[in-house]
Design a protein around this motif. Structure first.
Motif, PDB file in Angstrom:
ATOM      1  N   UNK A   1      49.528 -61.753  57.227  1.00 34.31           N
ATOM      2  CA  UNK A   1      48.462 -61.757  58.176  1.00 34.31           C
ATOM      3  C   UNK A   1      48.442 -60.529  59.178  1.00 34.31           C
ATOM      4  N   UNK A   2      49.937 -60.331  59.360  1.00 33.09           N
ATOM      5  CA  UNK A   2      50.176 -59.396  60.468  1.00 33.09           C
ATOM      6  C   UNK A   2      49.809 -57.894  60.072  1.00 33.09           C
ATOM      7  N   UNK A   3      50.353 -57.785  58.590  1.00 37.93           N
ATOM      8  CA  UNK A   3      49.947 -56.613  58.096  1.00 37.93           C
ATOM      9  C   UNK A   3      48.485 -56.317  57.701  1.00 37.93           C
ATOM     10  N   UNK A   4      47.667 -57.294  57.342  1.00 41.59           N
ATOM     11  CA  UNK A   4      46.444 -57.374  56.944  1.00 41.59           C
ATOM     12  C   UNK A   4      45.749 -56.944  58.440  1.00 41.59           C
ATOM     13  N   UNK A   5      45.963 -57.280  59.667  1.00 44.23           N
ATOM     14  CA  UNK A   5      45.305 -57.335  60.868  1.00 44.23           C
ATOM     15  C   UNK A   5      45.622 -55.731  61.402  1.00 44.23           C
ATOM     16  N   UNK A   6      46.810 -55.363  60.839  1.00 46.51           N
ATOM     17  CA  UNK A   6      47.154 -54.039  61.301  1.00 46.51           C
ATOM     18  C   UNK A   6      46.159 -53.043  60.518  1.00 46.51           C
ATOM     19  N   UNK A   7      45.977 -53.453  59.241  1.00 40.44           N
ATOM     20  CA  UNK A   7      45.304 -52.421  58.266  1.00 40.44           C
ATOM     21  C   UNK A   7      43.784 -52.735  58.493  1.00 40.44           C
ATOM     22  N   UNK A   8      43.214 -53.764  59.225  1.00 43.72           N
ATOM     23  CA  UNK A   8      41.983 -54.177  59.537  1.00 43.72           C
ATOM     24  C   UNK A   8      41.329 -52.887  60.467  1.00 43.72           C
ATOM     25  N   UNK A   9      42.346 -52.327  61.357  1.00 46.16           N
ATOM     26  CA  UNK A   9      41.585 -51.284  62.350  1.00 46.16           C
ATOM     27  C   UNK A   9      41.038 -49.912  61.376  1.00 46.16           C
ATOM     28  N   UNK A  10      41.678 -49.789  60.138  1.00 45.55           N
ATOM     29  CA  UNK A  10      41.064 -48.726  59.482  1.00 45.55           C
ATOM     30  C   UNK A  10      39.890 -48.990  58.718  1.00 45.55           C
ATOM     31  N   UNK A  11      39.370 -50.367  58.792  1.00 49.85           N
ATOM     32  CA  UNK A  11      38.056 -50.670  58.540  1.00 49.85           C
ATOM     33  C   UNK A  11      37.009 -50.117  59.435  1.00 49.85           C
ATOM     34  N   UNK A  12      37.144 -49.548  60.558  1.00 48.14           N
ATOM     35  CA  UNK A  12      36.053 -48.957  61.335  1.00 48.14           C
ATOM     36  C   UNK A  12      36.235 -47.539  61.527  1.00 48.14           C
ATOM     37  N   UNK A  13      37.654 -47.298  61.248  1.00 49.20           N
ATOM     38  CA  UNK A  13      37.953 -45.794  61.705  1.00 49.20           C
ATOM     39  C   UNK A  13      37.853 -44.892  60.560  1.00 49.20           C
ATOM     40  N   UNK A  14      37.862 -45.650  59.180  1.00 47.91           N
ATOM     41  CA  UNK A  14      37.458 -45.137  58.074  1.00 47.91           C
ATOM     42  C   UNK A  14      38.629 -44.414  57.365  1.00 47.91           C
ATOM     43  N   UNK A  15      38.513 -44.069  56.148  1.00 44.78           N
ATOM     44  CA  UNK A  15      39.519 -43.563  55.361  1.00 44.78           C
ATOM     45  C   UNK A  15      38.916 -42.012  55.057  1.00 44.78           C
ATOM     46  N   UNK A  16      39.845 -41.027  55.963  1.00 44.26           N
ATOM     47  CA  UNK A  16      39.338 -39.786  56.119  1.00 44.26           C
ATOM     48  C   UNK A  16      39.409 -39.068  54.784  1.00 44.26           C
ATOM     49  N   UNK A  17      40.456 -39.141  54.043  1.00 44.96           N
ATOM     50  CA  UNK A  17      40.687 -38.592  52.771  1.00 44.96           C
ATOM     51  C   UNK A  17      39.793 -38.909  51.571  1.00 44.96           C
ATOM     52  N   UNK A  18      39.847 -40.245  51.597  1.00 47.21           N
ATOM     53  CA  UNK A  18      38.750 -40.774  50.666  1.00 47.21           C
ATOM     54  C   UNK A  18      37.420 -40.393  50.935  1.00 47.21           C
ATOM     55  N   UNK A  19      36.959 -40.608  52.180  1.00 51.44           N
ATOM     56  CA  UNK A  19      35.548 -40.058  52.568  1.00 51.44           C
ATOM     57  C   UNK A  19      35.343 -38.760  52.414  1.00 51.44           C
ATOM     58  N   UNK A  20      36.275 -37.671  52.582  1.00 47.21           N
ATOM     59  CA  UNK A  20      36.087 -36.361  52.200  1.00 47.21           C
ATOM     60  C   UNK A  20      36.002 -35.955  50.823  1.00 47.21           C
ATOM     61  N   UNK A  21      36.898 -36.453  50.034  1.00 50.43           N
ATOM     62  CA  UNK A  21      36.926 -36.257  48.532  1.00 50.43           C
ATOM     63  C   UNK A  21      35.533 -36.790  47.919  1.00 50.43           C
ATOM     64  N   UNK A  22      35.125 -37.816  48.276  1.00 58.34           N
ATOM     65  CA  UNK A  22      33.869 -38.573  47.747  1.00 58.34           C
ATOM     66  C   UNK A  22      32.616 -38.023  48.552  1.00 58.34           C
ATOM     67  N   UNK A  23      32.758 -37.082  49.387  1.00 62.70           N
ATOM     68  CA  UNK A  23      31.677 -36.559  50.228  1.00 62.70           C
ATOM     69  C   UNK A  23      30.826 -37.807  50.810  1.00 62.70           C
ATOM     70  N   UNK A  24      31.526 -38.945  51.460  1.00 62.38           N
ATOM     71  CA  UNK A  24      31.000 -39.975  52.036  1.00 62.38           C
ATOM     72  C   UNK A  24      30.992 -39.766  53.621  1.00 62.38           C
ATOM     73  N   UNK A  25      29.772 -39.757  54.169  1.00 60.16           N
ATOM     74  CA  UNK A  25      29.738 -39.641  55.621  1.00 60.16           C
ATOM     75  C   UNK A  25      30.074 -40.807  56.377  1.00 60.16           C
ATOM     76  N   UNK A  26      31.277 -41.138  56.438  1.00 60.33           N
ATOM     77  CA  UNK A  26      31.492 -42.289  57.232  1.00 60.33           C
ATOM     78  C   UNK A  26      32.244 -42.021  58.443  1.00 60.33           C
ATOM     79  N   UNK A  27      32.926 -43.179  59.405  1.00 60.16           N
ATOM     80  CA  UNK A  27      33.532 -43.041  60.435  1.00 60.16           C
ATOM     81  C   UNK A  27      34.745 -42.110  60.612  1.00 60.16           C
ATOM     82  N   UNK A  28      35.678 -42.012  59.457  1.00 63.22           N
ATOM     83  CA  UNK A  28      36.664 -41.146  59.466  1.00 63.22           C
ATOM     84  C   UNK A  28      36.421 -39.733  59.464  1.00 63.22           C
TER      85      UNK A  28
END
Length: 317
Positions: free
Chosen positions: A243-270
């Protein structure tokens, strides 16, 4: 419970204030400011015009005084204006946040639903063929760079097979639920594969550790079925560190995945945060980073509450 929540919320508020000052200072110390960019793009502006504009927007003040002015306005509900989009920060951030919530939310839920049973299934027969297979696949997924995995998925499903679009948000002039769903499949698959690899290794390792404890042998000696032992005793105790690991990764749910969003040209938070930093859009970058910090703190509080649900020995009072 109420005392615990008040204490944690107070601590979170202090962290938010400290992080806002740190982020504001780091962004403010970056070379160049919006006025310098205006001067570079318009040669007709004179140094006198630049000095007047900096005084008008308060950019000639010390960094601490500028931060105090921003904090006072933020506490009144004014989070500033986006220079590059020429709109209020919250208006700009809203659509990006919704897209990231959809993308990261789907991949996060799928990752947890796949990783937990897969990790338990591998730990049930330690050092067997299936355990080695799951461990090897998890190691490969964890080691694969996110941009490489995204490019491989594009090559296979978009270029070679032609089943799915390579990137973007929707087909121009078409749109609709099914059209947008096709554009989501590859980025969600890319993020899910990366997250499943990490979560599975943690679940497997913790479940194997718990299965060696005395209370597991006692449960089996009492005649409980293997399913009851695994799901009712082993998994529940193994989930506490997971649960600790999942909670820490949960922050990326809103900050976004910059590399993935860039490769797929997806306009998200990252991508929004990255672009706002490059263009010196101070307010947008600051609010985006602070929002990601806030969500991470909320996820940590949620993890503490989950600890008490999983283990009755943990008391929040």
């Amino acid at each position: 419970m109420s005392g615990f929540l008040i204490q944690r919320l107070s601590q979170s508020a202090i962290v938010i204030v400290i992080m806002s000052f740190v982020i504001y200072t780091l962004i403010g110390l970056m070379p160049g400011d919006p006025i310098d960019i205006m001067i570079a793009s318009d040669p007709k502006l004179t140094p006198e015009d630049a000095a007047r504009l900096k005084a008008l927007y308060g950019l000639n003040l010390p960094i601490v005084e500028r931060y105090w002015n921003w904090l006072s306005a933020a506490l009144d509900g004014d989070l500033g204006f986006s220079r590059t989009h020429n709109e209020p920060v919250l208006t700009v951030m809203g659509p990006h946040l919704a897209r990231t919530l959809l993308l990261m939310g789907l991949s996060f839920v799928l990752s947890v639903l796949i990783a937990i049973p897969l990790g338990v299934w591998a730990a049930a027969r330690p050092y067997s063929f299936r355990d080695y297979a799951v461990n090897l696949l998890s190691l490969a997924g964890r080691s694969a760079p996110s941009f490489w995995l995204a490019l491989i998925l594009i090559f296979v499903f978009s270029v070679w097979l032609g089943w799915l679009p390579a990137g973007g948000l929707e087909t121009i002039g078409k749109g609709g639920f099914w059209d947008r769903l096709q554009y989501l499949i590859l980025p969600v698959l890319s993020l899910t594969l990366l997250n499943v690899a990490g979560f599975t290794r943690f679940v497997r390792a913790e479940t194997m550790f718990v299965l060696r404890q005395d209370f597991i042998r006692t449960a089996r000696a009492k005649g409980l079925s293997e399913r009851s032992v695994m799901m009712g005793h082993a998994l529940r105790n193994a989930m506490i560190p997971v649960v600790t690991i999942i909670a820490l990764d949960f922050g990326t749910l809103f900050s976004g995945a910059l590399i993935t969003e860039t490769v797929f040209a997806y306009p998200g938070m990252g991508k929004m945060i990255f672009d706002s930093i490059l263009t010196n859009d101070y307010n947008l970058a600051l609010v985006g980073l602070l929002f990601a910090t806030f969500i991470t703190l909320v996820a940590n509080v949620g993890a503490d509450i989950t600890y008490a649900v999983l283990d009755p020995r943990i008391s929040l009072s």
